[in-house]
Design a protein around this motif. Structure first.
Motif, PDB file in Angstrom:
ATOM      1  N   ASN A 146       0.933  -1.193  -0.155  1.00 34.76           N
ATOM      2  CA  ASN A 146      -0.001   0.040   0.009  1.00 34.76           C
ATOM      3  C   ASN A 146       0.777   1.319  -0.033  1.00 34.76           C
ATOM      4  O   ASN A 146       1.728   1.439   0.915  1.00 34.76           O
ATOM      5  N   ASN A 147       0.847   2.278  -1.047  1.00 33.99           N
ATOM      6  CA  ASN A 147       1.473   3.367  -1.290  1.00 33.99           C
ATOM      7  C   ASN A 147       1.131   4.030   0.124  1.00 33.99           C
ATOM      8  O   ASN A 147       1.906   5.233   0.522  1.00 33.99           O
ATOM      9  N   ASN A 148       0.353   4.150   0.755  1.00 37.55           N
ATOM     10  CA  ASN A 148       0.020   4.723   2.437  1.00 37.55           C
ATOM     11  C   ASN A 148       0.319   4.249   3.325  1.00 37.55           C
ATOM     12  O   ASN A 148      -0.097   4.424   4.743  1.00 37.55           O
ATOM     13  N   PHE A 149       1.272   3.089   3.171  1.00 37.69           N
ATOM     14  CA  PHE A 149       1.607   2.212   4.607  1.00 37.69           C
ATOM     15  C   PHE A 149       2.261   3.136   5.483  1.00 37.69           C
ATOM     16  O   PHE A 149       1.869   3.081   6.604  1.00 37.69           O
ATOM     17  N   SER A 150       3.185   4.224   4.986  1.00 39.87           N
ATOM     18  CA  SER A 150       3.803   5.033   6.155  1.00 39.87           C
ATOM     19  C   SER A 150       2.711   5.734   6.836  1.00 39.87           C
ATOM     20  O   SER A 150       2.603   6.106   8.124  1.00 39.87           O
ATOM     21  N   ASN A 151       1.618   6.180   6.179  1.00 35.83           N
ATOM     22  CA  ASN A 151       0.623   7.384   6.659  1.00 35.83           C
ATOM     23  C   ASN A 151      -0.233   6.564   7.748  1.00 35.83           C
ATOM     24  O   ASN A 151      -0.759   6.589   8.755  1.00 35.83           O
ATOM     25  N   LEU A 152      -0.468   4.956   7.260  1.00 35.65           N
ATOM     26  CA  LEU A 152      -1.102   4.217   8.215  1.00 35.65           C
ATOM     27  C   LEU A 152      -0.435   3.795   9.385  1.00 35.65           C
ATOM     28  O   LEU A 152      -1.170   3.962  10.541  1.00 35.65           O
ATOM     29  N   MET A 153       1.044   3.671   9.439  1.00 35.87           N
ATOM     30  CA  MET A 153       1.535   3.613  10.635  1.00 35.87           C
ATOM     31  C   MET A 153       1.559   4.578  11.397  1.00 35.87           C
ATOM     32  O   MET A 153       1.609   4.747  12.711  1.00 35.87           O
ATOM     33  N   LYS A 154       1.871   5.947  10.706  1.00 35.37           N
ATOM     34  CA  LYS A 154       1.982   7.282  11.484  1.00 35.37           C
ATOM     35  C   LYS A 154       0.697   7.697  12.176  1.00 35.37           C
ATOM     36  O   LYS A 154       0.493   7.638  13.312  1.00 35.37           O
ATOM     37  N   MET A 155      -0.148   7.970  11.446  1.00 30.89           N
ATOM     38  CA  MET A 155      -1.466   8.453  11.831  1.00 30.89           C
ATOM     39  C   MET A 155      -2.426   7.157  12.123  1.00 30.89           C
ATOM     40  O   MET A 155      -3.066   7.561  13.570  1.00 30.89           O
ATOM     41  N   GLY A 156      -2.314   6.197  11.607  1.00 33.09           N
ATOM     42  CA  GLY A 156      -3.179   5.123  12.112  1.00 33.09           C
ATOM     43  C   GLY A 156      -2.667   4.485  13.498  1.00 33.09           C
ATOM     44  O   GLY A 156      -3.596   4.390  14.385  1.00 33.09           O
ATOM     45  N   PHE A 157      -1.655   4.457  13.692  1.00 36.11           N
ATOM     46  CA  PHE A 157      -1.192   3.939  15.014  1.00 36.11           C
ATOM     47  C   PHE A 157      -1.292   5.235  16.251  1.00 36.11           C
ATOM     48  O   PHE A 157      -1.692   4.844  17.191  1.00 36.11           O
ATOM     49  N   GLU A 158      -1.217   6.263  15.779  1.00 36.96           N
ATOM     50  CA  GLU A 158      -1.342   7.456  16.788  1.00 36.96           C
ATOM     51  C   GLU A 158      -2.930   7.392  17.274  1.00 36.96           C
ATOM     52  O   GLU A 158      -3.208   7.353  18.317  1.00 36.96           O
ATOM     53  N   ASN A 159      -3.689   7.185  16.190  1.00 35.48           N
ATOM     54  CA  ASN A 159      -5.028   7.332  16.340  1.00 35.48           C
ATOM     55  C   ASN A 159      -5.700   5.915  17.251  1.00 35.48           C
ATOM     56  O   ASN A 159      -6.504   6.221  18.228  1.00 35.48           O
ATOM     57  N   PHE A 160      -4.990   5.000  16.477  1.00 33.86           N
ATOM     58  CA  PHE A 160      -5.422   3.559  17.554  1.00 33.86           C
ATOM     59  C   PHE A 160      -4.975   3.640  18.649  1.00 33.86           C
ATOM     60  O   PHE A 160      -5.816   3.272  19.705  1.00 33.86           O
ATOM     61  N   PHE A 161      -3.732   3.777  18.944  1.00 27.52           N
ATOM     62  CA  PHE A 161      -3.386   3.510  20.393  1.00 27.52           C
ATOM     63  C   PHE A 161      -3.708   4.637  21.492  1.00 27.52           C
ATOM     64  O   PHE A 161      -3.670   4.451  22.409  1.00 27.52           O
ATOM     65  N   SER A 162      -4.311   5.832  20.762  1.00 27.90           N
ATOM     66  CA  SER A 162      -4.929   6.730  21.869  1.00 27.90           C
ATOM     67  C   SER A 162      -6.126   6.337  22.343  1.00 27.90           C
ATOM     68  O   SER A 162      -6.690   6.931  23.141  1.00 27.90           O
ATOM     69  N   GLN A 163      -6.543   5.105  21.760  1.00 28.94           N
ATOM     70  CA  GLN A 163      -8.028   4.706  22.585  1.00 28.94           C
ATOM     71  C   GLN A 163      -7.686   3.887  23.818  1.00 28.94           C
ATOM     72  O   GLN A 163      -8.536   4.048  24.625  1.00 28.94           O
ATOM     73  N   PHE A 164      -6.353   3.648  23.924  1.00 28.71           N
ATOM     74  CA  PHE A 164      -5.704   2.790  24.918  1.00 28.71           C
ATOM     75  C   PHE A 164      -4.858   3.607  26.067  1.00 28.71           C
ATOM     76  O   PHE A 164      -4.809   3.363  27.213  1.00 28.71           O
ATOM     77  N   PHE A 165      -4.312   4.673  25.384  1.00 23.87           N
ATOM     78  CA  PHE A 165      -3.227   5.302  26.314  1.00 23.87           C
ATOM     79  C   PHE A 165      -3.217   6.716  26.022  1.00 23.87           C
ATOM     80  O   PHE A 165      -3.799   7.236  25.008  1.00 23.87           O
ATOM     81  N   ASP A 166      -2.411   7.580  26.701  1.00 24.74           N
ATOM     82  CA  ASP A 166      -2.239   9.021  26.538  1.00 24.74           C
ATOM     83  C   ASP A 166      -1.118   9.052  25.774  1.00 24.74           C
ATOM     84  O   ASP A 166       0.245   9.044  26.172  1.00 24.74           O
ATOM     85  N   VAL A 167      -1.270   9.256  24.335  1.00 26.82           N
ATOM     86  CA  VAL A 167      -0.453   9.499  23.281  1.00 26.82           C
ATOM     87  C   VAL A 167       0.136  10.828  23.298  1.00 26.82           C
ATOM     88  O   VAL A 167      -0.418  11.899  23.275  1.00 26.82           O
ATOM     89  N   ARG A 168       1.594  11.148  23.724  1.00 25.11           N
ATOM     90  CA  ARG A 168       1.977  12.476  23.826  1.00 25.11           C
ATOM     91  C   ARG A 168       2.668  12.817  22.636  1.00 25.11           C
ATOM     92  O   ARG A 168       2.318  14.037  22.138  1.00 25.11           O
TER      93      ARG A 168
END
Length: 127
Positions: free
Chosen positions: A27-49
């Motif tokens: 996927n051409n958007n793999f880096s965006n998935l990792m950056k934005m996707g992981f920030e958004n995803f893990f913010s459901q569980f943790f306080d992402v700083r």
């Protein structure tokens, strides 16, 4: 010499290995998935700083989220269709593991996830 040392460690540590399908790796958007996707995803569980990420020329990708409760880091190995995710937190998330893995499965389009969860007293080798 090396001796085993036991001490109290009440933090949660989850080591995850994910087999990635071709559609995700290519996927051409793999880096965006990792950056934005992981920030958004893990913010459901943790306080992402904050986060730091780095796409390698070979297609691999590494990143870290700094949490109010510690950190999450990940590394992708496209040649092996593999991603490793490491979560270390003082927040008790043991009862949210199934929700976390369901979300990761959706985000990464795979059901091939294995993990190791440790918490509490650990055995370490003293050097």
């Amino acid at each position: 010499g090396l001796i085993m040392s036991v001490f109290k460690d009440s933090n949660s540590h989850i080591q995850i290995a994910v087999t990635l399908p071709n559609a995700v790796i290519l996927n051409n958007n793999f880096s965006n998935l990792m950056k934005m996707g992981f920030e958004n995803f893990f913010s459901q569980f943790f306080d992402v700083r904050t986060s730091l990420d780095y796409p390698f020329e070979t297609g691999g990708y590494s990143g870290v989220l700094i949490l109010g409760e510690s950190h999450v880091n990940w590394h992708s190995f496209p040649e092996d269709h593999l991603m490793k995710i490491d979560i270390y937190s003082c927040k008790d998330i043991e009862n949210k593991i199934s929700v976390l893995f369901d979300g990761l499965s959706t985000l990464l389009s795979t059901n091939d996830i294995v993990y190791k969860f440790t918490k509490g007293i650990e055995n370490y080798v003293r050097y």
